[in-house]
Design an enzyme around this catalytic site. Structure first.
Site, PDB file in Angstrom:
ATOM      1  N   ASP A  50       0.842  -1.190   0.000  1.00 50.53           N
ATOM      2  CA  ASP A  50       0.000   0.000   0.000  1.00 50.53           C
ATOM      3  C   ASP A  50       0.886   1.252   0.000  1.00 50.53           C
ATOM      4  OD1 ASP A  50      -1.756   2.065   0.514  1.00 50.53           O
ATOM      5  OD2 ASP A  50      -2.972   0.861   1.904  1.00 50.53           O
ATOM      6  N   GLY A  76     -11.668   5.438 -11.158  1.00 49.41           N
ATOM      7  CA  GLY A  76     -12.622   4.584 -11.855  1.00 49.41           C
ATOM      8  C   GLY A  76     -13.359   5.410 -12.884  1.00 49.41           C
ATOM      9  N   ALA A 119      -7.304  14.526 -17.931  1.00 47.90           N
ATOM     10  CA  ALA A 119      -8.128  15.556 -18.567  1.00 47.90           C
ATOM     11  C   ALA A 119      -9.169  16.096 -17.584  1.00 47.90           C
ATOM     12  CB  ALA A 119      -8.829  14.970 -19.787  1.00 47.90           C
ATOM     13  N   TYR A 149     -11.770  14.207  -7.900  1.00 47.80           N
ATOM     14  CA  TYR A 149     -10.690  13.462  -8.570  1.00 47.80           C
ATOM     15  C   TYR A 149      -9.818  14.438  -9.362  1.00 47.80           C
ATOM     16  CZ  TYR A 149      -8.694  10.468 -12.285  1.00 47.80           C
ATOM     17  OH  TYR A 149      -7.864   9.854 -13.181  1.00 47.80           O
ATOM     18  N   ALA A 193     -16.396   4.367 -20.296  1.00 50.58           N
ATOM     19  CA  ALA A 193     -17.379   4.241 -21.383  1.00 50.58           C
ATOM     20  C   ALA A 193     -17.019   3.184 -22.445  1.00 50.58           C
ATOM     21  CB  ALA A 193     -17.611   5.598 -22.019  1.00 50.58           C
ATOM     22  N   LYS A 200     -21.827  -4.065 -22.879  1.00 48.60           N
ATOM     23  CA  LYS A 200     -23.285  -4.070 -23.094  1.00 48.60           C
ATOM     24  C   LYS A 200     -23.626  -4.608 -24.488  1.00 48.60           C
ATOM     25  CE  LYS A 200     -24.064  -0.225 -19.911  1.00 48.60           C
ATOM     26  NZ  LYS A 200     -24.487   1.182 -19.744  1.00 48.60           N
ATOM     27  N   GLN A 218     -23.393  13.514 -25.010  1.00 48.42           N
ATOM     28  CA  GLN A 218     -22.160  13.999 -24.381  1.00 48.42           C
ATOM     29  C   GLN A 218     -20.974  13.434 -25.180  1.00 48.42           C
ATOM     30  OE1 GLN A 218     -24.401  11.912 -23.117  1.00 48.42           O
ATOM     31  NE2 GLN A 218     -23.584  10.491 -21.615  1.00 48.42           N
ATOM     32  N   ARG A 220     -16.673  12.770 -25.956  1.00 50.93           N
ATOM     33  CA  ARG A 220     -15.350  12.496 -25.395  1.00 50.93           C
ATOM     34  C   ARG A 220     -14.438  12.056 -26.548  1.00 50.93           C
ATOM     35  NH1 ARG A 220     -17.830  14.162 -21.753  1.00 50.93           N
ATOM     36  NH2 ARG A 220     -17.943  13.515 -19.582  1.00 50.93           N
TER      37      ARG A 220
HETATM   38  P1  NAD Z   1      -6.177   1.525 -12.605  1.00 50.65           P
HETATM   39  O1  NAD Z   1      -7.192   1.771 -11.541  1.00 50.65           O
HETATM   40  O2  NAD Z   1      -6.333   0.325 -13.458  1.00 50.65           O
HETATM   41  O3  NAD Z   1      -4.716   1.507 -11.972  1.00 50.65           O
HETATM   42  C1  NAD Z   1      -4.380   2.180 -10.806  1.00 50.65           C
HETATM   43  C2  NAD Z   1      -3.699   1.198  -9.882  1.00 50.65           C
HETATM   44  O4  NAD Z   1      -3.305   1.881  -8.690  1.00 50.65           O
HETATM   45  C3  NAD Z   1      -4.618   0.042  -9.452  1.00 50.65           C
HETATM   46  O5  NAD Z   1      -4.074  -1.203  -9.837  1.00 50.65           O
HETATM   47  C4  NAD Z   1      -4.673   0.177  -7.955  1.00 50.65           C
HETATM   48  O6  NAD Z   1      -4.703  -1.053  -7.256  1.00 50.65           O
HETATM   49  C5  NAD Z   1      -3.396   0.937  -7.648  1.00 50.65           C
HETATM   50  N1  NAD Z   1      -3.489   1.577  -6.364  1.00 50.65           N
HETATM   51  C6  NAD Z   1      -4.517   2.329  -5.869  1.00 50.65           C
HETATM   52  N2  NAD Z   1      -4.266   2.678  -4.612  1.00 50.65           N
HETATM   53  C7  NAD Z   1      -3.068   2.141  -4.301  1.00 50.65           C
HETATM   54  C8  NAD Z   1      -2.290   2.136  -3.110  1.00 50.65           C
HETATM   55  N3  NAD Z   1      -2.718   2.768  -2.009  1.00 50.65           N
HETATM   56  N4  NAD Z   1      -1.111   1.496  -3.116  1.00 50.65           N
HETATM   57  C9  NAD Z   1      -0.686   0.829  -4.239  1.00 50.65           C
HETATM   58  N5  NAD Z   1      -1.381   0.798  -5.377  1.00 50.65           N
HETATM   59  C10 NAD Z   1      -2.554   1.450  -5.400  1.00 50.65           C
HETATM   60  O7  NAD Z   1      -6.135   2.854 -13.481  1.00 50.65           O
HETATM   61  P2  NAD Z   1      -5.456   3.133 -14.895  1.00 50.65           P
HETATM   62  O8  NAD Z   1      -6.534   3.317 -15.878  1.00 50.65           O
HETATM   63  O9  NAD Z   1      -4.384   2.144 -15.162  1.00 50.65           O
HETATM   64  O10 NAD Z   1      -4.821   4.576 -14.631  1.00 50.65           O
HETATM   65  C11 NAD Z   1      -3.465   4.759 -14.268  1.00 50.65           C
HETATM   66  C12 NAD Z   1      -3.228   6.220 -13.926  1.00 50.65           C
HETATM   67  O11 NAD Z   1      -3.585   7.050 -15.023  1.00 50.65           O
HETATM   68  C13 NAD Z   1      -4.051   6.732 -12.740  1.00 50.65           C
HETATM   69  O12 NAD Z   1      -3.279   7.628 -12.004  1.00 50.65           O
HETATM   70  C14 NAD Z   1      -5.194   7.454 -13.388  1.00 50.65           C
HETATM   71  O13 NAD Z   1      -5.726   8.462 -12.548  1.00 50.65           O
HETATM   72  C15 NAD Z   1      -4.514   8.043 -14.614  1.00 50.65           C
HETATM   73  N6  NAD Z   1      -5.469   8.308 -15.687  1.00 50.65           N
HETATM   74  C16 NAD Z   1      -6.060   7.271 -16.336  1.00 50.65           C
HETATM   75  C17 NAD Z   1      -6.969   7.523 -17.351  1.00 50.65           C
HETATM   76  C18 NAD Z   1      -7.634   6.404 -18.075  1.00 50.65           C
HETATM   77  O14 NAD Z   1      -8.437   6.691 -18.963  1.00 50.65           O
HETATM   78  N7  NAD Z   1      -7.357   5.138 -17.782  1.00 50.65           N
HETATM   79  C19 NAD Z   1      -7.284   8.842 -17.694  1.00 50.65           C
HETATM   80  C20 NAD Z   1      -6.676   9.877 -17.007  1.00 50.65           C
HETATM   81  C21 NAD Z   1      -5.743   9.595 -16.026  1.00 50.65           C
END
Ligand code: NAD
Length: 340
Positions: A50, A76, A119, A149, A193, A200, A218, A220
């Site tokens: 963690d 999420g 974004a 967020y 999405a 779905k 909407q 994106r």
């Molecule tokens: P994801 O949720 O699949 O991956 C994030 C990971 O962080 C998860 O595996 C989770 O278990 C881990 N995590 C969360 N809390 C934790 C903790 N306390 N200690 C250790 N690990 C921890 O998300 P993703 O889609 O792979 O996104 C990766 C990054 O990119 C994130 O920072 C997200 O905010 C950013 N981001 C993603 C998107 C997208 O469309 N996927 C868009 C904008 C930004």
């Protein structure tokens, strides 16, 4: 051999990034609360821990890394971020991770660090119309993100910039716009999405009906995972700190996204619009800056990434829908085989 640390290596983008860095010959350590959900990690070393715990961050950064990718976050899709139900956790957990990992990197002189912003930092007042010409990096201020967020991401962008200013870090801050692809969340309430629509459509009959939140108008843009990684790596190795958009400029409505998915599936699908969390009305990436600085920008059409994603999600749906097999009656070995 060069060493990379990937925080959030059990997540969607992080697990793909580990594969990419391994293919480039890096020694890679991953750290996450969990292992990747859909395929074994390719990291040389993986710490299940963690990152809100500073001791875990020190354990993860016990040596100097050439490249650190900080992707771990509590996040999420709209159903997770925009209902307000998870605001305190999202802000607390993600901020804590960023505060800790920077301190741990400082102690080990691991100064080159990539941070995945979003974004979602862009102000709501620039995203009120479905028609959106593209959010330029300079649009971020005056700040008014529409979710906590987004506010946490903005705070952390500033935190990384402060560590660059005061402690000599080489930070690289990218604002991802809706990244999608195989092996992402698709059915656990954290899906976004493209994955939700693919699921779905895969579950629908032919002809069939799917639910879409809001009127579906909407807009994106969505970026396929391979292009996201290409942009991330090029940016990380450049001599420029950002922040920069990593996203697609091919903006579509959610209704259009559903129509493309239905086309890929070869199904006739009618959308049924229901109330649900929506986020901003219109969002698109503006890629002028990334092209100016890196001479590169994403170029693949949405439909090609969506086809690969649909194929993977369809397979997952089939696996969950397959009826449990009845125990097979014992088969007597044919004489000829038994004799051999
Ligand atoms: P994801 O949720 O699949 O991956 C994030 C990971 O962080 C998860 O595996 C989770 O278990 C881990 N995590 C969360 N809390 C934790 C903790 N306390 N200690 C250790 N690990 C921890 O998300 P993703 O889609 O792979 O996104 C990766 C990054 O990119 C994130 O920072 C997200 O905010 C950013 N981001 C993603 C998107 C997208 O469309 N996927 C868009 C904008 C930004």
């Amino acid at each position: 051999m060069k060493k990379a640390l990937v925080c959030g290596a059990g997540g969607f983008i992080g697990s793909h990034l580990v594969k990419r860095l391994k293919a480039e010959g890096f020694w890679v350590r991953g750290v996450d609360l969990k292992y990747p959900r859909f395929s074994p990690t390719q990291a040389d070393d993986f710490i299940v821990g963690d990152l809100r715990d500073l001791a875990v961050c020190h354990e993860a950064v016990d040596t100097r890394f050439d490249e650190v990718y900080q992707l771990a976050a509590d996040m999420g899709g709209a159903g997770y971020i925009f209902t307000g139900e998870n605001d305190a956790s999202v802000m607390h957990n993600s901020a804590q991770i960023n505060l800790n990992i920077l301190e741990a990197c400082r102690r080990r002189n691991s100064f080159r660090i990539f941070y995945s912003s979003s974004a979602c930092i862009y102000p709501e007042y620039r995203q009120l119309e479905a028609e959106n010409a593209g959010l330029a990096e300079s649009d971020a201020y005056p700040a008014a993100p529409d979710s906590e967020y987004g506010w946490e991401k903005l705070f952390s962008e500033r935190l990384y910039a402060a560590y660059a200013r005061n402690h000599g870090f080489e930070v690289r801050v990218a604002r991802y716009h809706n990244i999608f692809g195989p092996e992402g969340a698709w059915n656990d309430g954290k899906e976004k999405a493209p994955a939700a629509i693919c699921r779905k459509v895969a579950q629908a009959g032919n002809p069939g009906e799917i639910e879409i939140w809001g009127d579906g108008e909407q807009t994106r843009s969505f970026l396929y995972i391979d292009e996201c990684l290409e942009g991330t790596i090029r940016f990380m190795r450049s001599d420029w700190a950002g922040p920069v958009n990593i996203g697609s400029e091919e903006m579509v409505s959610i209704n259009r996204l559903a129509a493309i998915a239905a086309d890929i599936a070869g199904k006739t699908i009618t959308p049924r619009h229901i109330p649900g969390p929506l986020g901003v009305r219109g969002r698109n990436s503006n890629n002028k800056l990334i092209f100016e600085k890196l001479a590169w920008r994403p170029s693949q059409p949405l439909a090609s990434g969506l086809a690969k994603t649909y194929a993977w999600i369809d397979l997952q749906v089939q696996k969950t829908q397959r009826p449990k097999e009845a125990p097979k009656p014992a088969i007597r070995q044919p004489e000829i085989e038994a004799a051999e």
